[in-house]
Design an enzyme around this catalytic site. Structure first.
Site, mmCIF file in Angstrom:
data_model
loop_
_atom_site.group_PDB
_atom_site.id
_atom_site.type_symbol
_atom_site.label_atom_id
_atom_site.label_comp_id
_atom_site.label_asym_id
_atom_site.label_seq_id
_atom_site.Cartn_x
_atom_site.Cartn_y
_atom_site.Cartn_z
ATOM 1 C CG HIS A 68 20.842 31.032 34.518
ATOM 2 N ND1 HIS A 68 20.721 29.835 35.163
ATOM 3 C CD2 HIS A 68 20.332 30.839 33.265
ATOM 4 C CE1 HIS A 68 20.167 28.934 34.360
ATOM 5 N NE2 HIS A 68 19.926 29.517 33.191
ATOM 6 C CG HIS A 76 17.293 33.292 34.757
ATOM 7 N ND1 HIS A 76 17.616 32.388 35.735
ATOM 8 C CD2 HIS A 76 17.018 32.574 33.637
ATOM 9 C CE1 HIS A 76 17.568 31.165 35.228
ATOM 10 N NE2 HIS A 76 17.201 31.255 33.953
ATOM 11 C CG ASP A 90 46.113 42.977 41.298
ATOM 12 O OD1 ASP A 90 46.250 42.130 40.391
ATOM 13 O OD2 ASP A 90 45.945 42.663 42.490
ATOM 14 C CB CYS A 115 43.295 40.752 41.039
ATOM 15 S SG CYS A 115 42.000 39.769 41.806
ATOM 16 C CB THR A 120 42.252 34.818 43.330
ATOM 17 O OG1 THR A 120 41.808 36.025 43.971
ATOM 18 C CG2 THR A 120 43.448 34.235 44.089
HETATM 19 C C1 RB5 Z 1 47.817 40.450 45.182
HETATM 20 O O1 RB5 Z 1 48.914 39.766 45.697
HETATM 21 C C2 RB5 Z 1 46.569 39.601 45.291
HETATM 22 O O2 RB5 Z 1 46.160 39.564 46.603
HETATM 23 C C3 RB5 Z 1 45.498 40.125 44.392
HETATM 24 O O3 RB5 Z 1 45.957 40.138 43.069
HETATM 25 C C4 RB5 Z 1 44.198 39.338 44.349
HETATM 26 O O4 RB5 Z 1 44.440 38.003 44.108
HETATM 27 C C5 RB5 Z 1 43.294 39.540 45.482
HETATM 28 O O5 RB5 Z 1 42.192 38.968 45.535
#
Ligand code: RB5
Length: 147
Positions: free
Chosen positions: A97, A132, A7, A64, A66
């Site tokens: 694993h 595993h 994203d 994305c 995070t």
């Molecule tokens: C977008 O702002 C953010 O929420 C997305 O990139 C991601 O981090 C969601 O887990």
């Protein structure tokens, strides 16, 4: 073949990963996005996850903000083992694993050099099998409603 998706929060990491794959002549398919306009991550995760689970590619990488949203979404698809990683040890272990087939990275957590380092580890580390595999079979049993 590696399937890629991001994203707006992960688009810069994906661009760096694409450069690495191109330099190393590793084929990939890019499901976008390719600019910083806000876009929802789940439909992109779904395309990569279905592609990996369906055998179109052995592995995928999703980026994305995070890595977390991408991993939650990708792990809804049966057969996907998506892991969020931000350092080398976990990335190596999730291959050795967990036989992770999708790596999820956060563009607001790690920089581009780290993303390329983790991509290399993810692509080059083999699954150990043995005990595993039994544990992965138990995860499959959860997917099938048997556990
Ligand atoms: C977008 O702002 C953010 O929420 C997305 O990139 C991601 O981090 C969601 O887990």
């Amino acid at each position: 073949m590696i399937l890629l998706g991001a994203d707006h929060g992960g688009v810069a990491l994906k661009a760096a990963i694409k450069r690495y794959l191109e330099e190393n002549e590793i084929p990939y398919r890019d499901f976008g996005t390719n600019d910083t306009d806000s876009v929802d991550y789940a439909p992109i995760a779904a395309q990569v996850a279905h592609g990996v689970a369906g055998g179109q590619a052995e592995k995928g990488i999703l980026c994305c903000g995070t890595g977390i949203g991408m991993s939650i979404a990708a792990n809804k698809v049966k057969g996907v083992r998506a892991s969020v990683c931000s350092e080398a040890y976990s990335t190596e272990m999730t291959r050795r694993h967990n036989n992770a087939n999708i790596l999820c990275l956060g563009g607001r957590v790690i920089d581009e050099a780290k993303a390329v380092e983790l991509t290399k580890i993810f692509l080059e580390t083999e699954f150990e099998g043995g005990r595993h595999q039994r544990r992965l079979d138990e995860i499959t049993a959860i997917e099938c409603g048997e556990l």
